[in-house]
Design a protein around this motif. Structure first.
Motif, PDB file in Angstrom:
ATOM      1  N   VAL A  92      10.338   3.182  21.349  1.00 20.81           N
ATOM      2  CA  VAL A  92       9.073   3.290  20.615  1.00 20.81           C
ATOM      3  C   VAL A  92       9.310   3.536  19.134  1.00 20.81           C
ATOM      4  CG1 VAL A  92       7.619   4.115  22.501  1.00 20.81           C
ATOM      5  CG2 VAL A  92       8.971   5.753  21.197  1.00 20.81           C
ATOM      6  N   THR A  93       8.249   3.327  18.372  1.00 16.79           N
ATOM      7  CA  THR A  93       8.248   3.660  16.954  1.00 16.79           C
ATOM      8  C   THR A  93       7.537   4.999  16.750  1.00 16.79           C
ATOM      9  OG1 THR A  93       6.105   2.691  16.398  1.00 16.79           O
ATOM     10  CG2 THR A  93       7.999   1.193  16.463  1.00 16.79           C
ATOM     11  N   SER A  94       7.442   5.412  15.493  1.00 23.62           N
ATOM     12  CA  SER A  94       6.766   6.675  15.179  1.00 23.62           C
ATOM     13  C   SER A  94       5.279   6.641  15.492  1.00 23.62           C
ATOM     14  CB  SER A  94       6.972   7.027  13.710  1.00 23.62           C
ATOM     15  OG  SER A  94       6.656   5.936  12.877  1.00 23.62           O
ATOM     16  N   THR A  95       4.738   5.475  15.773  1.00 18.34           N
ATOM     17  CA  THR A  95       3.361   5.403  16.260  1.00 18.34           C
ATOM     18  C   THR A  95       3.192   6.220  17.539  1.00 18.34           C
ATOM     19  OG1 THR A  95       2.911   3.260  15.273  1.00 18.34           O
ATOM     20  CG2 THR A  95       1.635   3.811  17.205  1.00 18.34           C
ATOM     21  N   ASN A  99      -0.174   8.249  17.500  1.00 21.90           N
ATOM     22  CA  ASN A  99      -1.285   7.888  18.386  1.00 21.90           C
ATOM     23  C   ASN A  99      -2.111   9.093  18.815  1.00 21.90           C
ATOM     24  OD1 ASN A  99      -0.943   5.129  18.464  1.00 21.90           O
ATOM     25  ND2 ASN A  99       0.300   5.134  20.324  1.00 21.90           N
ATOM     26  N   ARG A 100      -1.463  10.223  18.943  1.00 21.09           N
ATOM     27  CA  ARG A 100      -2.157  11.443  19.381  1.00 21.09           C
ATOM     28  C   ARG A 100      -3.276  11.823  18.421  1.00 21.09           C
ATOM     29  NH1 ARG A 100       1.198  17.094  20.192  1.00 21.09           N
ATOM     30  NH2 ARG A 100      -0.441  18.320  21.176  1.00 21.09           N
ATOM     31  N   TYR A 108      -1.245  11.267  27.802  1.00 22.81           N
ATOM     32  CA  TYR A 108      -0.017  12.056  27.843  1.00 22.81           C
ATOM     33  C   TYR A 108       0.147  12.772  26.507  1.00 22.81           C
ATOM     34  CZ  TYR A 108       1.399   7.749  25.488  1.00 22.81           C
ATOM     35  OH  TYR A 108       1.443   6.662  24.642  1.00 22.81           O
ATOM     36  N   ASN A 109       1.006  13.765  26.499  1.00 18.70           N
ATOM     37  CA  ASN A 109       1.417  14.409  25.261  1.00 18.70           C
ATOM     38  C   ASN A 109       2.707  13.719  24.811  1.00 18.70           C
ATOM     39  OD1 ASN A 109       2.968  16.257  23.514  1.00 18.70           O
ATOM     40  ND2 ASN A 109       1.325  17.711  23.921  1.00 18.70           N
ATOM     41  N   ALA A 303       8.985  18.018  14.680  1.00 12.18           N
ATOM     42  CA  ALA A 303       8.640  18.067  13.253  1.00 12.18           C
ATOM     43  C   ALA A 303       7.747  16.896  12.869  1.00 12.18           C
ATOM     44  CB  ALA A 303       9.913  18.074  12.412  1.00 12.18           C
ATOM     45  N   ASP A 304       8.011  15.715  13.445  1.00 15.33           N
ATOM     46  CA  ASP A 304       7.191  14.542  13.148  1.00 15.33           C
ATOM     47  C   ASP A 304       5.769  14.745  13.650  1.00 15.33           C
ATOM     48  OD1 ASP A 304       7.341  11.709  12.080  1.00 15.33           O
ATOM     49  OD2 ASP A 304       6.564  11.293  14.086  1.00 15.33           O
ATOM     50  N   ASP A 305       5.640  15.327  14.830  1.00 15.68           N
ATOM     51  CA  ASP A 305       4.321  15.619  15.381  1.00 15.68           C
ATOM     52  C   ASP A 305       3.568  16.593  14.479  1.00 15.68           C
ATOM     53  OD1 ASP A 305       2.377  15.569  17.701  1.00 15.68           O
ATOM     54  OD2 ASP A 305       2.868  17.696  17.667  1.00 15.68           O
ATOM     55  N   ALA A 306       4.259  17.599  13.983  1.00 15.99           N
ATOM     56  CA  ALA A 306       3.613  18.577  13.091  1.00 15.99           C
ATOM     57  C   ALA A 306       3.164  17.925  11.791  1.00 15.99           C
ATOM     58  CB  ALA A 306       4.582  19.724  12.799  1.00 15.99           C
TER      59      ALA A 306
END
Length: 321
Positions: A92-95, A99-100, A108-109, A303-306
């Motif tokens: 997957v990519t950073s999408t 997406n969240r 899903y998380n 960190a990316d999610d944050a």
């Protein structure tokens, strides 16, 4: 010996017998790399290059399967629900994390419902335009976009390229219309054919088309220039201060995978990355390797999610319907 005593002794022997058995080897059957985007885009190109290099070193083949839909959610959900035995892996990519915050809901998380295996590349996004268009650089594009709001369109493929386009509009003070596509290959085909003026895509999607003479790269998305295209300015350099967007590609597994198995799969990826032939393919395809194992990738993913959570809280992420 009584039946009861015999059964008790047998029960006590089971753990010792299990320890004596050789652990299940990976892979014990063909492995599938599931790419939740159409064939021909940058992520698909990367997955196939890595799979080609890993195949000779494994006892079973690797098959790349494209399962696009819902901004990558359809394929990702299929992997999330699979057995964590290493035979179905997600590229997957950073999408995946974006997406969240960009979609109304996903099943899903993206951080806690998958097992991190390998961060594979950091990806520069590029703003590409057709050479038949009446602008040859970013300054000319900005002048035309300001003179005729809404008359120019760009192609995007998922949440990240859509974010790049919206962020460009916001920071530049222009109105360039978004046209959503199902994959980067389709964006590039329409730019080459002259049907689409602009597109936000990966270097891996764009570079194979540059030799046609029908496509030019107007700018790259990070804050610093990429060594893949050292002559191309960043968006910030070319007139849109503060613009800084980049992507990544990674391998995830279903949840609850044993840490030892995740490390073993990552080691197989690392062996492929050490091959000079794959390194040369990366250079040719415009891919920037950034290999990190399960533990380091888990920290990166959190960190990316944050980062996206903060961007969404600030109103910088547009919601898809």
């Amino acid at each position: 010996m009584s039946v009861t005593r015999r059964a008790a002794l047998a029960a006590l022997a089971i753990p010792a017998l299990a320890q004596a058995q050789p652990r299940a080897e990976w892979p014990s059957r063909p492995v599938r790399f599931l790419v939740p985007y159409p064939a021909g885009g940058g992520t698909d190109i990367l997955a196939r290059a890595v799979a080609d290099t890993m195949r000779p070193h494994l006892p079973h083949p690797i098959v790349v399967e494209n399962r696009p839909g819902a901004n990558g959610v359809v394929g990702s959900e299929a992997v999330m629900r699979a057995e964590p035995d290493g035979h179905l892996l997600l590229i997957v990519t950073s999408t995946h994390t974006l997406n969240r915050y960009a979609m109304a809901s996903i099943p899903y998380n993206p951080v806690t419902d998958f097992t991190p295996v390998s961060l594979m590349t950091r990806q520069t996004l590029v703003l590409v335009g057709g050479t038949s268009q009446p602008f040859s650089n970013l300054g000319e594009l900005l002048a035309q976009a300001r003179a005729a709001p809404g008359r120019i369109a760009y192609g995007a493929t998922e949440a990240l390229t859509s974010f790049a386009g919206q962020e460009f509009n916001r920071r530049a003070g222009v109105q360039i219309e978004e046209v959503m596509y199902r994959g980067g290959g389709l964006v590039m085909n329409d730019i080459v054919a002259g049907h689409l003026p602009l597109g936000w895509t990966s270097t891996a999607s764009a570079i194979p088309h540059l030799a046609t003479g029908r496509v030019r790269v107007l700018a790259v998305s990070p804050a610093t220039r990429t060594p893949l295209m050292p002559e191309v300015p960043t968006v910030a350099e070319a007139g849109v201060p503060g613009f800084d967007v980049s992507s990544w590609v990674a391998m995830l597994a279903p949840p609850r995978m044993a840490p030892a198995l995740a490390e073993r799969i990552h080691a197989a990826v690392a062996r492929a990355y050490a091959e000079p032939a794959l390194q040369e393919r990366f250079r040719t395809l415009g891919l920037e390797p950034d290999l990190r194992g399960p533990e380091a990738f888990a920290a990166f993913l959190a960190a990316d999610d944050a980062r996206w959570a903060a961007a969404a809280a600030a109103g910088a992420v547009r919601k898809f319907e």
